[in-house]
Design an enzyme around this catalytic site. Structure first.
Site, PDB file in Angstrom:
ATOM      1  CD  GLN A  33      39.299  45.228  39.449  1.00 12.41           C
ATOM      2  OE1 GLN A  33      40.503  45.084  39.551  1.00 12.41           O
ATOM      3  NE2 GLN A  33      38.482  44.209  39.252  1.00 12.41           N
ATOM      4  CG  HIS A  86      41.593  34.680  26.648  1.00 18.00           C
ATOM      5  ND1 HIS A  86      41.071  35.787  26.029  1.00 18.00           N
ATOM      6  CD2 HIS A  86      41.668  35.005  27.970  1.00 18.00           C
ATOM      7  CE1 HIS A  86      40.812  36.717  26.920  1.00 18.00           C
ATOM      8  NE2 HIS A  86      41.173  36.276  28.112  1.00 18.00           N
ATOM      9  CD  GLU A 128      36.831  38.732  38.198  1.00 22.19           C
ATOM     10  OE1 GLU A 128      37.625  38.370  37.322  1.00 22.19           O
ATOM     11  OE2 GLU A 128      37.064  39.687  38.972  1.00 22.19           O
ATOM     12  CG  ASP A 140      42.600  34.958  32.926  1.00 16.96           C
ATOM     13  OD1 ASP A 140      43.399  35.887  32.722  1.00 16.96           O
ATOM     14  OD2 ASP A 140      41.597  34.767  32.208  1.00 16.96           O
ATOM     15  CG  ASP A 176      40.332  36.850  47.738  1.00 16.17           C
ATOM     16  OD1 ASP A 176      41.073  36.287  46.889  1.00 16.17           O
ATOM     17  OD2 ASP A 176      40.790  37.549  48.668  1.00 16.17           O
ATOM     18  N   GLY A 177      39.758  34.492  45.087  1.00 18.51           N
ATOM     19  CA  GLY A 177      40.345  33.188  44.784  1.00 18.51           C
ATOM     20  C   GLY A 177      41.162  32.624  45.931  1.00 18.51           C
TER      21      GLY A 177
HETATM   22  N1  SAM Z   1      44.612  38.889  30.872  1.00 18.91           N
HETATM   23  C1  SAM Z   1      44.738  39.664  32.019  1.00 18.91           C
HETATM   24  C2  SAM Z   1      46.086  40.247  32.269  1.00 18.91           C
HETATM   25  O1  SAM Z   1      47.068  39.501  32.417  1.00 18.91           O
HETATM   26  O2  SAM Z   1      46.163  41.469  32.308  1.00 18.91           O
HETATM   27  C3  SAM Z   1      44.006  39.119  33.181  1.00 18.91           C
HETATM   28  C4  SAM Z   1      42.585  39.390  32.859  1.00 18.91           C
HETATM   29  S1  SAM Z   1      41.342  39.038  33.970  1.00 18.91           S
HETATM   30  C5  SAM Z   1      40.193  40.317  33.572  1.00 18.91           C
HETATM   31  C6  SAM Z   1      41.961  39.468  35.582  1.00 18.91           C
HETATM   32  C7  SAM Z   1      40.859  39.374  36.641  1.00 18.91           C
HETATM   33  O3  SAM Z   1      41.409  38.919  37.874  1.00 18.91           O
HETATM   34  C8  SAM Z   1      40.142  40.687  36.942  1.00 18.91           C
HETATM   35  O4  SAM Z   1      38.834  40.655  36.462  1.00 18.91           O
HETATM   36  C9  SAM Z   1      40.209  40.804  38.469  1.00 18.91           C
HETATM   37  O5  SAM Z   1      39.021  41.316  39.048  1.00 18.91           O
HETATM   38  C10 SAM Z   1      40.475  39.359  38.859  1.00 18.91           C
HETATM   39  N2  SAM Z   1      41.065  39.207  40.205  1.00 18.91           N
HETATM   40  C11 SAM Z   1      42.013  39.993  40.768  1.00 18.91           C
HETATM   41  N3  SAM Z   1      42.268  39.562  42.017  1.00 18.91           N
HETATM   42  C12 SAM Z   1      41.481  38.477  42.231  1.00 18.91           C
HETATM   43  C13 SAM Z   1      41.276  37.616  43.339  1.00 18.91           C
HETATM   44  N4  SAM Z   1      41.932  37.812  44.501  1.00 18.91           N
HETATM   45  N5  SAM Z   1      40.397  36.588  43.211  1.00 18.91           N
HETATM   46  C14 SAM Z   1      39.713  36.404  42.051  1.00 18.91           C
HETATM   47  N6  SAM Z   1      39.834  37.218  40.985  1.00 18.91           N
HETATM   48  C15 SAM Z   1      40.716  38.232  41.062  1.00 18.91           C
END
Ligand code: SAM
Length: 276
Positions: A29, A60, A104, A153, A135-136
């Site tokens: 991204q 948070h 993450e 999150d 990847d989660g």
């Molecule tokens: N508070 C935020 C919101 O609702 O807009 C979420 C914040 S947090 C920074 C979101 C994170 O999820 C990002 O850093 C992104 O890279 C991560 N993310 C997205 N897809 C993901 C995945 N498949 N596995 C793990 N992390 C992921």
């Protein structure tokens, strides 16, 4: 003079005046760090505001504490997404927590947050924390009956997070929880992202026996109205125990408190109608 606009829908947006901007293009991204006049430093991913120094505590605290209070003894906690570290910081306020895992997908988000958002990322190097850059969705394929609490999150259900708002993924979350396990997920804005909200909550309802949706007022998120959903197969989310309130007394928070917890699931009628 620089202004940044997040287009929250094709017809409306949030505009802020910016002192300085830094952009990084990661494998997943476009990452922007803005130094804004009103909200302090702001993290933006693919044009969508993720967190700001000024209002991050609301999101948070509200994502982490209800699930951790409701669980009788949370020792093992997993945060999926959340590379800025704000949710992990809140998780570590619970003394029962022995292990806090962060999964993450984007290492650059973690690096940038450590450099530019120190008050948010401050606990990422705590010895109780283990960071997995994965990847989660894949991460949970190898974890069964392990966690007490899993906190989702995630960014919006487009791009890398899309699959993580679907019932196949919520089933993996359920399987990764041990007895009395609880999931908390951010489930988008019921006002400006009605479809995202309805879809996420309905998918969760198909998978878990108990669920409860609640809201928080977050100024920089679409419509300022944000939703979260708790779910469990063992813990009746809507029932309260006296001991839950004892735990709140010792928590140092700025938004979350016993009064909010007592009325957590009192949500406006139009919101509950969307998820009936
Ligand atoms: N508070 C935020 C919101 O609702 O807009 C979420 C914040 S947090 C920074 C979101 C994170 O999820 C990002 O850093 C992104 O890279 C991560 N993310 C997205 N897809 C993901 C995945 N498949 N596995 C793990 N992390 C992921």
């Amino acid at each position: 003079m620089i202004w940044f606009t997040e287009y929250q829908t094709p017809n409306t947006g949030l505009t802020v005046k910016v002192k300085e901007a830094k952009t990084v293009k990661s494998k997943y991204q476009e990452i922007l760090i803005l130094d804004t006049y009103e909200y302090g430093k702001m993290l933006v991913l693919d044009g969508a505001v993720q967190t700001t120094e000024r209002d991050e505590f609301i999101y948070h605290e509200m994502l982490a504490h209800p699930a951790l209070i409701k669980h009788p003894n949370p020792e093992r906690v997993l945060v999926i997404g959340g590379g800025d570290g704000g949710t992990i910081r809140e998780v570590l306020k619970h003394p029962s927590v022995k292990e806090a895992h962060l999964c993450e997908i984007d290492e650059e988000v973690i690096k940038i947050s450590k450099e530019y958002l120190p008050t948010i990322s401050c606990e990422l190097n705590n010895p109780k924390v283990q960071v997995f850059v994965e990847d989660g969705n894949k991460f949970l394929d190898e974890r069964k009956s392990y966690y007490d609490v899993i906190l989702l999150d995630l960014s919006d259900p487009v791009g890398p997070a899309e699959a993580l708002f679907k019932r196949e993924f919520y089933t993996k979350v359920k399987n990764a929880l041990r007895e009395n396990g609880i999931m908390a997920a951010q489930t988008e804005s019921p006002f400006l992202q009605e479809l995202y909200f309805k879809t996420a909550v309905n998918e969760i309802k198909q998978v878990f026996k108990y669920f409860g949706t609640y809201l928080a007022f977050i100024p920089t998120y679409p419509a300022g109205m944000w939703s979260f959903t708790l779910a469990s197969d063992d813990v009746d989310i809507l029932k309260y125990e006296e001991s839950e309130f004892d735990k709140i007394k010792d928590l140092k928070t700025k938004y979350f408190c016993d009064k909010i917890y007592t009325s957590l699931f009192s949500i406006p009628k139009f919101v509950s109608d969307l998820i009936k």
